[in-house]
Design a protein around this motif. Structure first.
Motif, PDB file in Angstrom:
ATOM      1  N   PHE A  11       0.832  -1.204   0.000  1.00 24.30           N
ATOM      2  CA  PHE A  11       0.000   0.000   0.000  1.00 24.30           C
ATOM      3  C   PHE A  11       0.864   1.251   0.000  1.00 24.30           C
ATOM      4  N   HIS A  12       1.870   1.265   0.853  1.00 23.88           N
ATOM      5  CA  HIS A  12       2.750   2.436   0.917  1.00 23.88           C
ATOM      6  C   HIS A  12       3.547   2.590  -0.370  1.00 23.88           C
ATOM      7  N   MET A  13       3.931   1.470  -0.984  1.00 23.42           N
ATOM      8  CA  MET A  13       4.659   1.553  -2.241  1.00 23.42           C
ATOM      9  C   MET A  13       3.761   2.027  -3.375  1.00 23.42           C
ATOM     10  N   HIS A  14       2.473   1.681  -3.332  1.00 23.43           N
ATOM     11  CA  HIS A  14       1.532   2.180  -4.345  1.00 23.43           C
ATOM     12  C   HIS A  14       1.432   3.704  -4.266  1.00 23.43           C
ATOM     13  N   ILE A  15       1.406   4.226  -3.050  1.00 22.40           N
ATOM     14  CA  ILE A  15       1.377   5.684  -2.880  1.00 22.40           C
ATOM     15  C   ILE A  15       2.626   6.305  -3.489  1.00 22.40           C
ATOM     16  N   ALA A  16       3.769   5.682  -3.244  1.00 26.46           N
ATOM     17  CA  ALA A  16       5.019   6.187  -3.810  1.00 26.46           C
ATOM     18  C   ALA A  16       4.996   6.137  -5.336  1.00 26.46           C
ATOM     19  N   ASP A  17       4.413   5.085  -5.902  1.00 26.11           N
ATOM     20  CA  ASP A  17       4.300   4.990  -7.356  1.00 26.11           C
ATOM     21  C   ASP A  17       3.435   6.118  -7.911  1.00 26.11           C
ATOM     22  N   CYS A  18       2.346   6.409  -7.213  1.00 25.79           N
ATOM     23  CA  CYS A  18       1.444   7.473  -7.658  1.00 25.79           C
ATOM     24  C   CYS A  18       2.101   8.849  -7.573  1.00 25.79           C
ATOM     25  N   ALA A  19       3.084   8.989  -6.690  1.00 23.69           N
ATOM     26  CA  ALA A  19       3.747  10.284  -6.510  1.00 23.69           C
ATOM     27  C   ALA A  19       4.661  10.627  -7.672  1.00 23.69           C
ATOM     28  N   ARG A  20       5.075   9.608  -8.455  1.00 21.34           N
ATOM     29  CA  ARG A  20       5.944   9.819  -9.622  1.00 21.34           C
ATOM     30  C   ARG A  20       7.302  10.429  -9.230  1.00 21.34           C
ATOM     31  N   GLN A  21       7.849   9.955  -8.100  1.00 27.95           N
ATOM     32  CA  GLN A  21       9.165  10.427  -7.672  1.00 27.95           C
ATOM     33  C   GLN A  21      10.051   9.199  -7.452  1.00 27.95           C
ATOM     34  N   GLN A  22      10.749   8.820  -8.505  1.00 25.46           N
ATOM     35  CA  GLN A  22      11.444   7.547  -8.528  1.00 25.46           C
ATOM     36  C   GLN A  22      12.537   7.439  -7.468  1.00 25.46           C
ATOM     37  N   THR A  23      13.285   8.507  -7.248  1.00 24.40           N
ATOM     38  CA  THR A  23      14.382   8.446  -6.279  1.00 24.40           C
ATOM     39  C   THR A  23      13.866   8.172  -4.872  1.00 24.40           C
ATOM     40  N   LEU A  24      12.851   8.922  -4.455  1.00 27.45           N
ATOM     41  CA  LEU A  24      12.270   8.694  -3.136  1.00 27.45           C
ATOM     42  C   LEU A  24      11.584   7.330  -3.062  1.00 27.45           C
ATOM     43  N   ARG A  25      11.022   6.918  -4.174  1.00 20.58           N
ATOM     44  CA  ARG A  25      10.353   5.616  -4.226  1.00 20.58           C
ATOM     45  C   ARG A  25      11.354   4.487  -3.976  1.00 20.58           C
ATOM     46  N   ASP A  26      12.535   4.591  -4.581  1.00 18.49           N
ATOM     47  CA  ASP A  26      13.554   3.561  -4.410  1.00 18.49           C
ATOM     48  C   ASP A  26      14.064   3.510  -2.966  1.00 18.49           C
ATOM     49  N   ILE A  27      14.216   4.681  -2.371  1.00 19.98           N
ATOM     50  CA  ILE A  27      14.645   4.728  -0.973  1.00 19.98           C
ATOM     51  C   ILE A  27      13.588   4.097  -0.071  1.00 19.98           C
ATOM     52  N   LEU A  28      12.321   4.415  -0.350  1.00 16.42           N
ATOM     53  CA  LEU A  28      11.238   3.882   0.467  1.00 16.42           C
ATOM     54  C   LEU A  28      11.143   2.364   0.354  1.00 16.42           C
ATOM     55  N   ALA A  29      11.403   1.829  -0.832  1.00 19.48           N
ATOM     56  CA  ALA A  29      11.322   0.382  -1.018  1.00 19.48           C
ATOM     57  C   ALA A  29      12.254  -0.334  -0.039  1.00 19.48           C
ATOM     58  N   ASP A  30      13.456   0.196   0.146  1.00 18.17           N
ATOM     59  CA  ASP A  30      14.407  -0.372   1.102  1.00 18.17           C
ATOM     60  C   ASP A  30      13.866  -0.258   2.529  1.00 18.17           C
ATOM     61  N   LEU A  31      13.297   0.884   2.856  1.00 14.36           N
ATOM     62  CA  LEU A  31      12.800   1.116   4.214  1.00 14.36           C
ATOM     63  C   LEU A  31      11.592   0.239   4.531  1.00 14.36           C
ATOM     64  N   VAL A  32      10.713   0.047   3.551  1.00 18.94           N
ATOM     65  CA  VAL A  32       9.527  -0.779   3.765  1.00 18.94           C
ATOM     66  C   VAL A  32       9.922  -2.231   4.011  1.00 18.94           C
ATOM     67  N   SER A  33      10.896  -2.735   3.256  1.00 16.39           N
ATOM     68  CA  SER A  33      11.361  -4.104   3.463  1.00 16.39           C
ATOM     69  C   SER A  33      11.957  -4.265   4.860  1.00 16.39           C
TER      70      SER A  33
END
Length: 227
Positions: A123-145
């Motif tokens: 769910f949190h990663m879907h929000i990041a995808d919708c934000a269209r900010q790839q750099t922050l999205r990649d950082i978040l992916a590590d944090l979510v895991s």
């Protein structure tokens, strides 16, 4: 191999501290050890596996300090991501967010908490995808895991429950907060969405239960003067 190991870790089927001997993994996957090593290195780079000299790799065990650092980082990143999501998410993407919540509710209702934790991360990663900010999205992916491991170690009894075990409630507070978040996104209310995200992450962090440190006992001090 990477996808199967990652899923097993995120779904709490491989517990922190579990040994991941290369020879055993090679046998399980039917490949040579030389193909296993790069997968473990990749997971180690994502801080999901610990590699130590002359010892078998293990599923990572985040420390209390690391747990606090992860949530601090998420509290800096995710309000910005949800703000962007409220202005950029399409109706289809909002519907996908609601479907993710529906699946999370269903997992909790049947007592499948491991799947619920994974869906919460999605769910949190879907929000990041919708934000269209790839750099922050990649950082978040590590944090979510890494958050999944943290919840496995330090989460409440409900978040640590095994598949088939039911929680006292049909849906956790995280699931309810996700509902409110999507409502705010659908209304394009960025300020409320940011506030809800901050409150949600703070609630998750405050629910962590850390073991009580045992004070070191100095025998000489304790027994000094004993008759």
């Amino acid at each position: 191999m990477y996808a199967r190991l990652l899923t097993a870790i995120l779904e709490h089927r491989l517990q922190p501290g579990t040994k991941l001997a290369e020879e055993n993994l090679a046998k399980v996957f039917g490949v040579s050890r030389t193909r296993v090593r790069p997968v473990l290195v990749r997971l180690a780079q994502e801080r999901l596996v610990e590699l130590r000299p002359r010892r078998s790799p293990t599923v990572a065990r985040p420390t209390q300090a690391e747990a606090h650092e992860v949530f601090e980082a998420r509290s800096l990143i995710e309000p910005r991501l949800v703000q962007a999501c409220t202005t950029r998410a399409s109706d289809v993407e909002i519907a996908q967010l609601r479907q993710c919540i529906h699946d999370e509710h269903a997992a909790l209702a049947r007592g499948d908490h491991a799947t619920a934790v994974r869906l919460s991360g999605q769910f949190h990663m879907h929000i990041a995808d919708c934000a269209r900010q790839q750099t922050l999205r990649d950082i978040l992916a590590d944090l979510v895991s890494r958050t999944s491991l943290i919840l496995m170690l330090y989460g409440s009894a409900r978040s640590r429950a095994k598949p088939g075990e039911r929680s006292p409630h049909s849906c956790g507070t995280a699931c309810q907060c996700h509902d409110r978040l999507v409502d705010a996104i659908a209304l394009r209310d960025a300020a409320t969405a940011q506030l809800l995200m901050q409150e949600h992450l703070l609630d998750l962090q405050s629910s962590l239960v850390f073991p009580v440190a045992v004070a070191h006992t100095d025998l000489e001090t304790v027994l000094a003067g004993a008759q």
